[in-house]
Enzyme design. Structure first.
Site, PDB file in Angstrom:
ATOM      1  N   ASP A  14       0.854  -1.192   0.000  1.00  0.00           N
ATOM      2  CA  ASP A  14       0.000   0.000   0.000  1.00  0.00           C
ATOM      3  C   ASP A  14       0.890   1.243   0.000  1.00  0.00           C
ATOM      4  OD1 ASP A  14      -3.218   0.521   0.922  1.00  0.00           O
ATOM      5  OD2 ASP A  14      -1.820   2.201   1.054  1.00  0.00           O
ATOM      6  N   ASN A  44     -13.112  -2.764   2.349  1.00  0.00           N
ATOM      7  CA  ASN A  44     -14.031  -1.632   2.452  1.00  0.00           C
ATOM      8  C   ASN A  44     -14.989  -1.712   1.274  1.00  0.00           C
ATOM      9  OD1 ASN A  44     -12.728  -0.546   4.743  1.00  0.00           O
ATOM     10  ND2 ASN A  44     -11.188   0.421   3.447  1.00  0.00           N
ATOM     11  N   GLN A 103     -14.220   3.057   1.140  1.00  0.00           N
ATOM     12  CA  GLN A 103     -13.631   2.594  -0.126  1.00  0.00           C
ATOM     13  C   GLN A 103     -13.323   3.797  -1.007  1.00  0.00           C
ATOM     14  OE1 GLN A 103     -15.925  -0.314  -2.350  1.00  0.00           O
ATOM     15  NE2 GLN A 103     -14.245  -0.660  -3.796  1.00  0.00           N
ATOM     16  N   VAL A 160     -10.921   3.213  -3.861  1.00  0.00           N
ATOM     17  CA  VAL A 160     -10.602   2.659  -5.184  1.00  0.00           C
ATOM     18  C   VAL A 160     -11.647   1.593  -5.491  1.00  0.00           C
ATOM     19  CG1 VAL A 160      -8.898   1.487  -6.610  1.00  0.00           C
ATOM     20  CG2 VAL A 160      -8.131   3.115  -4.858  1.00  0.00           C
ATOM     21  N   HIS A 217     -10.451  -5.094  -3.440  1.00  0.00           N
ATOM     22  CA  HIS A 217      -9.126  -5.408  -2.915  1.00  0.00           C
ATOM     23  C   HIS A 217      -9.233  -5.767  -1.446  1.00  0.00           C
ATOM     24  CE1 HIS A 217      -9.905  -1.102  -2.591  1.00  0.00           C
ATOM     25  NE2 HIS A 217      -9.201  -1.116  -1.477  1.00  0.00           N
ATOM     26  N   HIS A 223      -7.241  -5.627   2.080  1.00  0.00           N
ATOM     27  CA  HIS A 223      -6.116  -5.074   2.835  1.00  0.00           C
ATOM     28  C   HIS A 223      -5.609  -6.178   3.761  1.00  0.00           C
ATOM     29  CE1 HIS A 223      -6.997  -0.682   2.102  1.00  0.00           C
ATOM     30  NE2 HIS A 223      -8.203  -1.171   1.869  1.00  0.00           N
TER      31      HIS A 223
HETATM   32  P1  5GP Z   1      -9.741   1.621   0.006  1.00  0.00           P
HETATM   33  O1  5GP Z   1      -9.799   2.928   0.773  1.00  0.00           O
HETATM   34  O2  5GP Z   1     -10.384   1.746  -1.360  1.00  0.00           O
HETATM   35  O3  5GP Z   1     -10.237   0.443   0.786  1.00  0.00           O
HETATM   36  O4  5GP Z   1      -8.206   1.328  -0.190  1.00  0.00           O
HETATM   37  C1  5GP Z   1      -7.453   1.870  -1.236  1.00  0.00           C
HETATM   38  C2  5GP Z   1      -6.011   1.748  -0.806  1.00  0.00           C
HETATM   39  O5  5GP Z   1      -5.223   1.890  -1.957  1.00  0.00           O
HETATM   40  C3  5GP Z   1      -5.561   2.819   0.187  1.00  0.00           C
HETATM   41  O6  5GP Z   1      -5.044   2.210   1.371  1.00  0.00           O
HETATM   42  C4  5GP Z   1      -4.488   3.601  -0.574  1.00  0.00           C
HETATM   43  O7  5GP Z   1      -3.409   4.004   0.240  1.00  0.00           O
HETATM   44  C5  5GP Z   1      -4.065   2.611  -1.649  1.00  0.00           C
HETATM   45  N1  5GP Z   1      -3.637   3.221  -2.894  1.00  0.00           N
HETATM   46  C6  5GP Z   1      -4.274   4.216  -3.583  1.00  0.00           C
HETATM   47  N2  5GP Z   1      -3.601   4.530  -4.698  1.00  0.00           N
HETATM   48  C7  5GP Z   1      -2.509   3.709  -4.718  1.00  0.00           C
HETATM   49  C8  5GP Z   1      -1.420   3.571  -5.632  1.00  0.00           C
HETATM   50  O8  5GP Z   1      -1.306   4.249  -6.662  1.00  0.00           O
HETATM   51  N3  5GP Z   1      -0.497   2.619  -5.344  1.00  0.00           N
HETATM   52  C9  5GP Z   1      -0.578   1.835  -4.213  1.00  0.00           C
HETATM   53  N4  5GP Z   1       0.388   0.927  -4.025  1.00  0.00           N
HETATM   54  N5  5GP Z   1      -1.583   1.947  -3.330  1.00  0.00           N
HETATM   55  C10 5GP Z   1      -2.534   2.878  -3.585  1.00  0.00           C
END
Ligand code: 5GP
Length: 117
Positions: A31, A87, A94, A96, A100, A102
């Site tokens: 992450d 999420n 969420q 993205v 996915h 975590h």
């Molecule tokens: P969400 O909030 O959708 O459950 O988690 C998205 C996760 O993706 C976040 O923890 C964020 O830090 C990670 N993330 C967002 N953009 C990027 C990226 O470009 N590269 C990587 N490696 N992680 C990302």
């Protein structure tokens, strides 16, 4: 056609990421903004936006993600204490919209983290 997410771009190699694992179905990356000493993301290559968008057709894939998450936790040395978080939806955090998992490890969780149920 929806815009490809940042994770689709990482899977396609358009955006760099620290890749820890990859097979035909999924990819595991670090992450970019870790919320625990070990924080990696396990992402299916199939762009399912949210967990609720998965269908019975995705059952084997979802099972594989769970087994692979355990393997990765073992590989990273956090198999004794880690959390798997999905999420689902903006109101659940969420950001993205490409499913996915975590994998969060090496952090001592307390009730103050809000998930101590
Ligand atoms: P969400 O909030 O959708 O459950 O988690 C998205 C996760 O993706 C976040 O923890 C964020 O830090 C990670 N993330 C967002 N953009 C990027 C990226 O470009 N590269 C990587 N490696 N992680 C990302």
């Amino acid at each position: 056609m929806t815009e490809p997410t940042v994770f689709s771009k990482i899977i396609d190699g358009e955006i760099p990421a620290e890749k820890l694992y990859e097979d035909d179905d999924c990819i595991c990356i670090k992450d970019i903004a870790p919320k625990a000493p070990t924080h990696v993301l396990l992402i299916p290559k199939k762009p399912i936006p949210r967990l609720v968008d998965a269908t019975p057709e995705d059952q084997a894939l979802l099972g594989k993600l769970m087994v692979t998450a355990g393997d990765i936790a073992r590989e990273l040395g956090v198999d004794d204490a880690f959390r798997l978080v999905i999420n689902n939806g903006a109101n659940a955090g969420q950001t993205v919209f490409h499913l996915h998992l975590h994998i969060l490890g090496n952090k001592k969780y307390t009730e103050d983290d809000g998930l101590g149920f």
